[in-house]
Design a protein around this motif. Structure first.
Motif, PDB file in Angstrom:
ATOM      1  N   ALA A   1      -2.637  62.532  65.071  1.00 18.93           N
ATOM      2  CA  ALA A   1      -2.590  63.042  66.448  1.00 18.93           C
ATOM      3  C   ALA A   1      -3.308  62.094  67.408  1.00 18.93           C
ATOM      4  CB  ALA A   1      -3.211  64.430  66.517  1.00 18.93           C
ATOM      5  N   GLY A   2      -4.504  61.622  67.019  1.00 21.68           N
ATOM      6  CA  GLY A   2      -5.259  60.725  67.883  1.00 21.68           C
ATOM      7  C   GLY A   2      -4.588  59.377  68.060  1.00 21.68           C
ATOM      8  N   ALA A   3      -4.062  58.821  66.966  1.00 18.52           N
ATOM      9  CA  ALA A   3      -3.383  57.523  67.041  1.00 18.52           C
ATOM     10  C   ALA A   3      -2.090  57.632  67.853  1.00 18.52           C
ATOM     11  CB  ALA A   3      -3.086  57.005  65.638  1.00 18.52           C
ATOM     12  N   SER A   4      -1.345  58.714  67.658  1.00 15.10           N
ATOM     13  CA  SER A   4      -0.097  58.915  68.406  1.00 15.10           C
ATOM     14  C   SER A   4      -0.368  59.061  69.891  1.00 15.10           C
ATOM     15  CB  SER A   4       0.637  60.157  67.888  1.00 15.10           C
ATOM     16  OG  SER A   4       1.008  60.020  66.540  1.00 15.10           O
ATOM     17  N   MET A   5      -1.432  59.768  70.219  1.00 19.41           N
ATOM     18  CA  MET A   5      -1.802  59.965  71.619  1.00 19.41           C
ATOM     19  C   MET A   5      -1.990  58.623  72.338  1.00 19.41           C
ATOM     20  SD  MET A   5      -5.110  62.055  73.046  1.00 19.41           S
ATOM     21  CE  MET A   5      -6.245  60.889  72.280  1.00 19.41           C
ATOM     22  N   MET A   6      -2.627  57.668  71.662  1.00 21.56           N
ATOM     23  CA  MET A   6      -2.851  56.355  72.268  1.00 21.56           C
ATOM     24  C   MET A   6      -1.538  55.598  72.476  1.00 21.56           C
ATOM     25  SD  MET A   6      -6.327  54.903  70.476  1.00 21.56           S
ATOM     26  CE  MET A   6      -7.037  56.040  69.301  1.00 21.56           C
ATOM     27  N   VAL A   7      -0.637  55.691  71.501  1.00 24.28           N
ATOM     28  CA  VAL A   7       0.649  54.995  71.618  1.00 24.28           C
ATOM     29  C   VAL A   7       1.479  55.586  72.754  1.00 24.28           C
ATOM     30  CG1 VAL A   7       2.815  54.438  70.457  1.00 24.28           C
ATOM     31  CG2 VAL A   7       0.659  54.320  69.188  1.00 24.28           C
ATOM     32  N   PHE A   8       1.518  56.914  72.856  1.00 23.18           N
ATOM     33  CA  PHE A   8       2.282  57.543  73.935  1.00 23.18           C
ATOM     34  C   PHE A   8       1.630  57.282  75.298  1.00 23.18           C
ATOM     35  CE2 PHE A   8       3.719  60.528  70.442  1.00 23.18           C
ATOM     36  CZ  PHE A   8       4.980  59.974  70.370  1.00 23.18           C
TER      37      PHE A   8
ATOM     38  N   VAL B   1       3.431  46.310  67.376  1.00 18.19           N
ATOM     39  CA  VAL B   1       2.061  45.985  67.790  1.00 18.19           C
ATOM     40  C   VAL B   1       1.347  47.255  68.244  1.00 18.19           C
ATOM     41  CG1 VAL B   1       0.619  44.601  69.329  1.00 18.19           C
ATOM     42  CG2 VAL B   1       2.799  43.684  68.497  1.00 18.19           C
ATOM     43  N   LEU B   2       1.953  47.999  69.166  1.00 23.33           N
ATOM     44  CA  LEU B   2       1.331  49.227  69.659  1.00 23.33           C
ATOM     45  C   LEU B   2       1.058  50.203  68.520  1.00 23.33           C
ATOM     46  CD1 LEU B   2       3.517  49.859  72.857  1.00 23.33           C
ATOM     47  CD2 LEU B   2       1.193  48.949  72.782  1.00 23.33           C
ATOM     48  N   GLY B   3       2.000  50.316  67.602  1.00 21.12           N
ATOM     49  CA  GLY B   3       1.845  51.208  66.458  1.00 21.12           C
ATOM     50  C   GLY B   3       1.421  50.473  65.215  1.00 21.12           C
ATOM     51  N   GLY B   4       0.586  49.461  65.378  1.00 25.03           N
ATOM     52  CA  GLY B   4       0.175  48.628  64.249  1.00 25.03           C
ATOM     53  C   GLY B   4      -0.462  49.410  63.117  1.00 25.03           C
TER      54      GLY B   4
ATOM     55  N   PHE C   1     -10.183  54.152  62.144  1.00 26.02           N
ATOM     56  CA  PHE C   1      -8.746  53.939  62.286  1.00 26.02           C
ATOM     57  C   PHE C   1      -8.299  54.174  63.734  1.00 26.02           C
ATOM     58  CE2 PHE C   1      -6.465  53.854  57.972  1.00 26.02           C
ATOM     59  CZ  PHE C   1      -7.524  53.173  57.377  1.00 26.02           C
ATOM     60  N   TRP C   2      -8.955  55.086  64.439  1.00 22.39           N
ATOM     61  CA  TRP C   2      -8.679  55.236  65.872  1.00 22.39           C
ATOM     62  C   TRP C   2      -9.056  53.954  66.619  1.00 22.39           C
ATOM     63  CZ3 TRP C   2     -11.161  60.692  67.089  1.00 22.39           C
ATOM     64  CH2 TRP C   2     -10.258  61.698  66.680  1.00 22.39           C
ATOM     65  N   ILE C   3     -10.186  53.362  66.236  1.00 20.97           N
ATOM     66  CA  ILE C   3     -10.620  52.107  66.869  1.00 20.97           C
ATOM     67  C   ILE C   3      -9.579  51.017  66.621  1.00 20.97           C
ATOM     68  CG2 ILE C   3     -12.343  50.254  66.805  1.00 20.97           C
ATOM     69  CD1 ILE C   3     -14.431  52.439  66.139  1.00 20.97           C
ATOM     70  N   ILE C   4      -9.084  50.949  65.392  1.00 17.94           N
ATOM     71  CA  ILE C   4      -8.044  49.967  65.063  1.00 17.94           C
ATOM     72  C   ILE C   4      -6.806  50.207  65.922  1.00 17.94           C
ATOM     73  CG2 ILE C   4      -6.449  49.200  63.253  1.00 17.94           C
ATOM     74  CD1 ILE C   4      -8.723  49.750  61.241  1.00 17.94           C
ATOM     75  N   THR C   5      -6.414  51.473  66.063  1.00 21.90           N
ATOM     76  CA  THR C   5      -5.265  51.803  66.913  1.00 21.90           C
ATOM     77  C   THR C   5      -5.510  51.358  68.346  1.00 21.90           C
ATOM     78  OG1 THR C   5      -4.774  53.746  65.548  1.00 21.90           O
ATOM     79  CG2 THR C   5      -3.762  53.658  67.727  1.00 21.90           C
TER      80      THR C   5
ATOM     81  N   GLY D   1      -4.367  47.977  72.863  1.00 18.55           N
ATOM     82  CA  GLY D   1      -4.870  47.043  73.869  1.00 18.55           C
ATOM     83  C   GLY D   1      -4.192  45.693  73.784  1.00 18.55           C
ATOM     84  N   ALA D   2      -3.992  45.219  72.549  1.00 18.72           N
ATOM     85  CA  ALA D   2      -3.307  43.937  72.359  1.00 18.72           C
ATOM     86  C   ALA D   2      -1.863  44.022  72.844  1.00 18.72           C
ATOM     87  CB  ALA D   2      -3.345  43.538  70.887  1.00 18.72           C
ATOM     88  N   GLY D   3      -1.194  45.113  72.517  1.00 16.29           N
ATOM     89  CA  GLY D   3       0.196  45.276  72.939  1.00 16.29           C
ATOM     90  C   GLY D   3       0.342  45.329  74.447  1.00 16.29           C
TER      91      GLY D   3
END
Length: 371
Positions: A190-197, A284-287, A348-352, A357-359
């Motif tokens: 949920a947290g990782a998806s939130m960042m991508v969206f 990249v965004l969903g790395g 893993f959230w930090i990695i996301t 950020g890179a994307g």
């Protein structure tokens, strides 16, 4: 922009309140999660936690989009409706999987073949409609294109329709399963998806501001995307839905999204990449999701190779049936090493965040370089 804010705000409120209600209803009906026996022993305490919370995220997103359209008096676009079709369709496949798990009280739902057939039907229907000339706008733009893209279409290569459909199938099934694999720790998916969206909300807003369909646009590299601002409304609604759900899904989770949520979120990510002409940027965004999926592929592939090939065992000096990780997906490997579940999730959230950020940096730098 009002529609974008409305979509995100309404979805956040609906998800936050709706998930609390869903916990009560699902608990009363005994719709709890079954836990894999070969998983980390610390997960056994989660048995019986309400699941299928993805229903709330789906409902919140669809209702929020409808409210945003009604309040602003705008008509829904073909791109947004297609994305919602993909989102809800993949969620339906996941719901069937979750329901069978609950009904049969086991950690196995739909058979893998049946699940793949469902995902394939939804993905190919989405692809065929997205490429259909019936959905061209006044400028001749279809929701999806026949070009491969990273930050925009590579116009030099026009791909055959069959190949494009194959690529769409790979993206949709690949990312829906990737999010499903990542959904193994409280709040991780949920947290990782939130960042991508959230990233796609900004991408689509930027594409709308630099859209080639505007009159007298003469600066930078404009974007040939159909309905970018309406896609931003859906992206904001999905971000809000994930945010509200995360309140209850964070450790210790009071509800799980289930396959209903993970398959729908992964499908939506692929949909955004296809409709915004940023397919390869999604990698990249969903790395994080890519890494998780690769860890499973490496684990399974090397286990089989070392089991059946003496040459592999000799080259790598390993025993028969060697496992690269203590457990796959990779987040369970770190649990087995002794990391606390919360520690794994936060890191893993930090990695996301770093991938996102890179994307976003790559996306903006390409535009700046072209001005």
């Amino acid at each position: 922009m009002i529609a974008v804010l409305l979509g995100g705000g309404v979805s956040l409120i609906l998800s936050l309140l709706g998930t609390r209600y869903a916990i009560r209803v699902l608990s009363s009906k005994g719709y709890g999660q079954e836990i894999r026996e070969d998983g980390p022993t610390t997960h056994h305490t989660k048995r019986g936690t309400p699941t299928m919370g993805g229903i709330v995220m789906i409902a919140s997103t669809v209702i929020a989009y409808a409210v945003a359209k009604l309040v602003t008096g705008q008509m829904p676009s073909a791109s947004a409706l297609l994305l919602l079709f993909l989102f809800v369709g993949m969620g339906t496949v996941g719901f069937l999987d979750d329901f069978i798990k609950i009904y049969k009280q086991r950690n196995l739902g739909l058979r893998s073949k049946a699940k793949m057939i469902g995902q394939t039907v939804i993905a190919l229907t989405f692809g065929a409609l997205a490429l259909s000339p019936w959905l061209e706008d006044e400028r001749g733009q279809t929701p999806a294109s026949r070009h491969l893209s990273f930050l925009r279409d590579y116009d030099q290569w026009t791909l055959p329709v069959v190949l494009v459909l194959l690529l769409i199938w790979l993206f949709v099934t690949g990312f829906s399963n990737a999010v499903n694999l990542t959904d193994g720790l409280d709040g991780l998916a949920a947290g990782a998806s939130m960042m991508v969206f959230g990233a796609y909300t900004l991408v689509n807003i930027w594409q709308a501001n630099q859209w080639c369909g505007q009159q007298n646009i003469s600066y930078g590299q404009c974007y040939e995307v159909r309905d970018p601002l309406d896609l931003a409304v859906v992206a904001a609604a999905l971000t809000g839905a994930c945010f509200g759900f995360l309140w209850w899904n964070a450790s210790p989770a009071q509800i799980f999204m289930g396959d209903t949520g993970s398959l729908s979120l992964g499908g939506a990510m692929a949909g955004f990449a296809i409709l915004s002409r940023t397919e390869l940027l999604l990698a990249v965004l969903g790395g994080l999701f890519v890494i998780v999926t690769l860890s499973v592929m490496i684990q399974v592939g090397f286990f089989k190779a070392s089991t059946h090939s003496g040459a592999i065992r000799k080259v790598f000096r390993v025993e028969k049936g060697h496992r690269v990780f203590r457990m796959a997906p990779i987040h369970h490997h770190f649990e087995m090493l002794g990391w606390e579940q919360v520690t794994v999730v936060i890191r893993f959230w930090i990695i996301t965040g770093l991938f996102v950020g890179a994307g976003m940096g790559i996306f903006y730098a390409e535009w700046v370089a072209g001005t």
